[in-house]
Structures are given as C-alpha cells and as structure tokens.
Design an enzyme around this catalytic site. Structure first.
Site, PDB file in Angstrom:
ATOM      1  N   LEU A 106      43.998  41.580  39.822  1.00  0.00           N
ATOM      2  CA  LEU A 106      42.786  42.235  40.288  1.00  0.00           C
ATOM      3  C   LEU A 106      41.704  41.185  40.135  1.00  0.00           C
ATOM      4  CD1 LEU A 106      41.753  44.922  41.417  1.00  0.00           C
ATOM      5  CD2 LEU A 106      41.190  45.612  39.087  1.00  0.00           C
ATOM      6  N   ASP A 107      41.195  40.668  41.259  1.00  0.00           N
ATOM      7  CA  ASP A 107      40.380  39.462  41.180  1.00  0.00           C
ATOM      8  C   ASP A 107      39.111  39.668  40.358  1.00  0.00           C
ATOM      9  OD1 ASP A 107      37.984  39.946  43.005  1.00  0.00           O
ATOM     10  OD2 ASP A 107      39.603  40.359  44.409  1.00  0.00           O
ATOM     11  N   MET A 108      38.509  38.567  39.984  1.00  0.00           N
ATOM     12  CA  MET A 108      37.397  38.572  39.039  1.00  0.00           C
ATOM     13  C   MET A 108      36.248  39.470  39.491  1.00  0.00           C
ATOM     14  SD  MET A 108      35.334  35.275  37.579  1.00  0.00           S
ATOM     15  CE  MET A 108      33.894  35.445  36.527  1.00  0.00           C
ATOM     16  N   ASP A 109      35.942  39.485  40.783  1.00  0.00           N
ATOM     17  CA  ASP A 109      34.806  40.256  41.276  1.00  0.00           C
ATOM     18  C   ASP A 109      35.124  41.734  41.467  1.00  0.00           C
ATOM     19  OD1 ASP A 109      33.299  37.911  41.394  1.00  0.00           O
ATOM     20  OD2 ASP A 109      34.027  37.445  43.408  1.00  0.00           O
ATOM     21  N   SER A 110      36.411  42.090  41.428  1.00  0.00           N
ATOM     22  CA  SER A 110      36.818  43.474  41.658  1.00  0.00           C
ATOM     23  C   SER A 110      36.909  44.231  40.338  1.00  0.00           C
ATOM     24  CB  SER A 110      38.156  43.517  42.394  1.00  0.00           C
ATOM     25  OG  SER A 110      38.049  42.874  43.651  1.00  0.00           O
TER      26      SER A 110
END
Length: 222
Positions: A106-110
């Site tokens: 789950l990417d950093m910005d999500s």
C-alpha cells in the site's frame, strides 16, 4: 501438518520467514541450509521437526501459531520491512511480533487496510490473482471522468512497457466541483496500479483509501 517432510519453500513460508516466492529466491541464492548443507534445488524436502533448516545461519523454527493483524495504515508510511531512506514504516505501528511482515503493498501516499501476518502460505493466497482475493478502494480523483474514461478502467489497459492490468470493477459514487469519488475493485496488485490507471485516463488521484481485502473490511478501525 508441519510434522512430515515438506518442500523447503513451504517450510520457510509457514514459519513466517518469507513468502513462498521470496523463499524460492533465498534457496536459489544459496542462503538456505539443511543440516549444515547448502541447498539450491527448489524440490528439496525436509522435516521441520527433525532437520536443522537455517537461513543465513539462523535456525528456522516451526510456528506454534500464526499471527494475523489488520492495520489502518495512515498516509506517510511505507509497507516495506525496512526503508534505506529512513521513512516511517507500517511495522512501527503494530506490536513487535517475530516474523511479522506486510501482506502486499500500500504505497506511501495511500491509506487504509493493510494486512500483516507471520503465515507465508496464507499471504500467498491473499496476494496471487489465481486465488481470486479482490481488493476494494475508495478513490478521489480530479475532475469528473466521462463514461468512456470509466469504461477504459474496466477493460485491460496498458500502464507501462509490456505491463497490462486485468480490468477493474469501477463505479462513480459521487461528483463534486472539481473532483469525483470512485469505488474500484481489482484482483491484482501491481505497483501504484490504480494511481497509474487514473493518470492514464487524465484524472489523477487526490486520495486513495483501501477499504477491503478479500472478506476483511476496514470498517470503523481507527
């Protein structure tokens, strides 16, 4: 049962050392030993109770029981086990359980639901598309996508060199001045997939929240 000979990659995954795919990489790289002998053959079997299986010299122990956690990951945290850039990692937000690892990305910005476990076999079933475990997201995008743009998301689309998606379930939930809310369900997990798809149709993501993985929902988890 862990009390009978099993393939090495299964032993490593069930012990929480790595996913089965990563375990295969460890074996091929010569980092796994059985009773002091380095093994590189993927079909090798061992008895986890009787044989000394080690990775980089550290004994692999059969688990007494597996751990499964659901975390509401906030933005700003990466889901790798460690980060060379020194950014906050999601594992800092949960109890220190030996062998615990994030199941998927789950990417950093999500933000939203992130599963963690010590059970590599179960993680494989969550992650591999052939098992049909879908992931659901609520996505805020810029502008209002036209029906033709939403139709593109529902079909297989190219998001990189020789990289295609399998198509997604997409529904327009709400439209506000300058932005829209979409509900997107996918059965795969390519790197930053939804962000890249939305960028491709001209509606960049402003906020992305994962609300479900398989039968596990985020619900009201803080």
């Amino acid at each position: 049962s862990m009390a009978e000979p099993a393939r090495l990659q299964r032993i490593l995954s069930q012990a929480g050392v790595a996913s089965r795919r990563h375990a295969e990489e460890l074996i091929v790289a010569g980092r796994v030993q059985v009773n002091g002998r380095t093994v590189r053959e993927l079909g090798t079997r061992a008895d986890p109770e009787a044989d000394a299986v080690t990775v980089d010299g550290v004994r692999v122990r059969p688990p007494d029981s597996a751990t499964y956690l659901a975390l509401h990951k906030p933005p700003g945290y990466v889901t790798t086990a460690d980060d060379p850039q020194g950014r906050p990692i999601a594992l800092d937000l949960v109890p220190d359980v030996p062998g615990l690892f994030p199941v998927g990305r789950l990417d950093m910005d999500s933000e939203g639901l992130l599963l963690l476990s010590t059970d590599g076999e179960w993680a494989q079933r969550v992650l591999h598309p052939r098992y049909g475990c879908t992931k659901e997201y609520v996505v805020e995008v810029e502008g209002r996508p036209a029906p033709a743009a939403l139709a593109r998301l529902r079909q297989p689309m190219q998001i990189g060199p020789q990289e295609w998606t399998a198509g997604a379930e997409v529904r327009l939930v709400d439209s506000l001045p300058g932005r829209s809310l979409l509900r997107i369900v996918i059965g795969e997990g390519r790197k930053r997939q939804i962000r890249r798809q939305c960028e491709a149709i001209g509606h960049p993501v402003r906020r992305l929240v994962r609300v479900r993985v398989g039968a596990v929902s985020l619900g009201d988890l803080r």
